[in-house]
Design an enzyme around this catalytic site. Sequence first.
Site, PDB file in Angstrom:
ATOM      1  N   LYS A 152     -42.657 -41.695  65.784  1.00 57.10           N
ATOM      2  CA  LYS A 152     -42.002 -40.468  66.262  1.00 57.10           C
ATOM      3  C   LYS A 152     -41.219 -40.723  67.553  1.00 57.10           C
ATOM      4  CE  LYS A 152     -43.434 -37.790  62.922  1.00 57.10           C
ATOM      5  NZ  LYS A 152     -42.474 -37.234  61.952  1.00 57.10           N
ATOM      6  N   TYR A 183     -48.274 -43.493  64.369  1.00 58.90           N
ATOM      7  CA  TYR A 183     -47.530 -42.215  64.290  1.00 58.90           C
ATOM      8  C   TYR A 183     -46.722 -41.986  65.572  1.00 58.90           C
ATOM      9  CZ  TYR A 183     -47.019 -37.163  63.265  1.00 58.90           C
ATOM     10  OH  TYR A 183     -46.537 -35.897  63.017  1.00 58.90           O
TER      11      TYR A 183
HETATM   12  P1  NAP Z   1     -47.333 -32.149  54.960  1.00 55.87           P
HETATM   13  O1  NAP Z   1     -47.751 -30.737  54.776  1.00 55.87           O
HETATM   14  O2  NAP Z   1     -48.320 -33.247  54.792  1.00 55.87           O
HETATM   15  O3  NAP Z   1     -46.041 -32.423  54.032  1.00 55.87           O
HETATM   16  C1  NAP Z   1     -45.446 -33.692  54.062  1.00 55.87           C
HETATM   17  C2  NAP Z   1     -44.172 -33.657  53.257  1.00 55.87           C
HETATM   18  O4  NAP Z   1     -43.563 -34.950  53.340  1.00 55.87           O
HETATM   19  C3  NAP Z   1     -44.409 -33.370  51.791  1.00 55.87           C
HETATM   20  O5  NAP Z   1     -43.361 -32.573  51.306  1.00 55.87           O
HETATM   21  C4  NAP Z   1     -44.367 -34.764  51.173  1.00 55.87           C
HETATM   22  O6  NAP Z   1     -43.912 -34.793  49.827  1.00 55.87           O
HETATM   23  C5  NAP Z   1     -43.326 -35.422  52.043  1.00 55.87           C
HETATM   24  N1  NAP Z   1     -43.423 -36.888  51.998  1.00 55.87           N
HETATM   25  C6  NAP Z   1     -44.443 -37.674  52.413  1.00 55.87           C
HETATM   26  N2  NAP Z   1     -44.144 -38.964  52.184  1.00 55.87           N
HETATM   27  C7  NAP Z   1     -42.912 -38.984  51.626  1.00 55.87           C
HETATM   28  C8  NAP Z   1     -42.064 -40.013  51.161  1.00 55.87           C
HETATM   29  N3  NAP Z   1     -42.413 -41.313  51.245  1.00 55.87           N
HETATM   30  N4  NAP Z   1     -40.863 -39.671  50.619  1.00 55.87           N
HETATM   31  C9  NAP Z   1     -40.484 -38.360  50.534  1.00 55.87           C
HETATM   32  N5  NAP Z   1     -41.250 -37.353  50.960  1.00 55.87           N
HETATM   33  C10 NAP Z   1     -42.454 -37.664  51.495  1.00 55.87           C
HETATM   34  O7  NAP Z   1     -46.743 -32.375  56.432  1.00 55.87           O
HETATM   35  P2  NAP Z   1     -46.188 -31.330  57.512  1.00 55.87           P
HETATM   36  O8  NAP Z   1     -47.300 -30.990  58.414  1.00 55.87           O
HETATM   37  O9  NAP Z   1     -45.400 -30.262  56.860  1.00 55.87           O
HETATM   38  O10 NAP Z   1     -45.225 -32.296  58.331  1.00 55.87           O
HETATM   39  C11 NAP Z   1     -43.819 -32.340  58.142  1.00 55.87           C
HETATM   40  C12 NAP Z   1     -43.214 -33.168  59.265  1.00 55.87           C
HETATM   41  O11 NAP Z   1     -43.552 -32.570  60.514  1.00 55.87           O
HETATM   42  C13 NAP Z   1     -43.744 -34.604  59.326  1.00 55.87           C
HETATM   43  O12 NAP Z   1     -42.703 -35.482  59.705  1.00 55.87           O
HETATM   44  C14 NAP Z   1     -44.792 -34.529  60.412  1.00 55.87           C
HETATM   45  O13 NAP Z   1     -44.998 -35.772  61.033  1.00 55.87           O
HETATM   46  C15 NAP Z   1     -44.152 -33.526  61.350  1.00 55.87           C
HETATM   47  N6  NAP Z   1     -45.101 -32.878  62.251  1.00 55.87           N
HETATM   48  C16 NAP Z   1     -46.099 -32.082  61.774  1.00 55.87           C
HETATM   49  C17 NAP Z   1     -46.966 -31.468  62.674  1.00 55.87           C
HETATM   50  C18 NAP Z   1     -48.071 -30.561  62.251  1.00 55.87           C
HETATM   51  O14 NAP Z   1     -48.824 -30.087  63.129  1.00 55.87           O
HETATM   52  N7  NAP Z   1     -48.225 -30.248  60.958  1.00 55.87           N
HETATM   53  C19 NAP Z   1     -46.816 -31.711  64.034  1.00 55.87           C
HETATM   54  C20 NAP Z   1     -45.812 -32.539  64.486  1.00 55.87           C
HETATM   55  C21 NAP Z   1     -44.946 -33.112  63.578  1.00 55.87           C
HETATM   56  P3  NAP Z   1     -44.979 -34.639  48.597  1.00 55.87           P
HETATM   57  O15 NAP Z   1     -45.410 -33.189  48.627  1.00 55.87           O
HETATM   58  O16 NAP Z   1     -44.176 -34.951  47.393  1.00 55.87           O
HETATM   59  O17 NAP Z   1     -46.081 -35.563  48.900  1.00 55.87           O
END
Ligand code: NAP
Length: 249
Positions: A160, A156
Amino acid sequence: MTRLEGRVALVTGGSRGIGAAICRRLAAEGAVVAVNYAGSADAAAAVVDDIVSAGGAAAAFQADVSDARACDALIATVVERYGRLDILVNNAGINRDGLLVRMSDDDWNAVIGTDLSGAFYLTRAAAKLMMKARSGSIVNVASVIGLVGNAGQANYAAAKAGLIGMTKSVARELASRGVRANAVAPGFITTDMTDALPEAARDAALATIAARRFGSPDDIAACVAFLASDDASYITGQTVAVDGGMTFA
Ligand code: NAP
């Protein structure tokens, strides 16, 4: 607020968490939003319904961003439908955590494939259109883990950090054509991704946050909307940490 009126935005991973908040925010600011999802058709439809009920415009588009052909087809479909693409938000992401010595090739490749290659495939396709239009804004959702690393997240962190490096290169390459590229690096945001973590890991993370609270998806969406808008017209190649003071030097 209508600073995105007339713009067409594509948000990957718009069905849940941070991506869903970004879709709602961009639509609330006037953009027509293409809500991409991988498997959660119902969740994506619910985001679209929310936006439309609030008076905005959106539609859902299925595509697996780790598939180069699917990415090209996604961009083509969005442009066929709306005639243009002004904003690309590469938000889709997964994690497959594990200690380095036990990390499988599959776990490495899956995270690089979705979190880094997916953004590359879409940026490559979108850049052609944006350069031609001599305008566009690309916002990549990275992570503070790409800045500081984390035990158990070599895949990861590499994805990133790669995304941040790609953002800088794209910004340099496209600036003279009127296209900007920036990254947002979220800290610990309350979503399905972080809900899956054990209590001890959540407590340990909270102790490192100066603001003493986890972030919300809306905190990230506000920064993405700013970077996507003309308010940020002189900002490119930057990575903005939205992390409640978790990582500043
Ligand atoms: P999440 O709740 O797990 O949602 C992930 C999203 O990505 C879902 O809409 C999922 O679609 C989509 N996705 C996953 N694999 C995919 C693929 N192969 N093709 C198209 N869509 C795909 O994650 P989140 O926490 O909102 O994270 C969103 C972004 O923020 C990510 O890049 C993550 O690394 C980043 N981020 C998150 C955090 C945190 O604390 N949450 C911190 C730093 C960075 P489906 O619903 O259809 O599966």
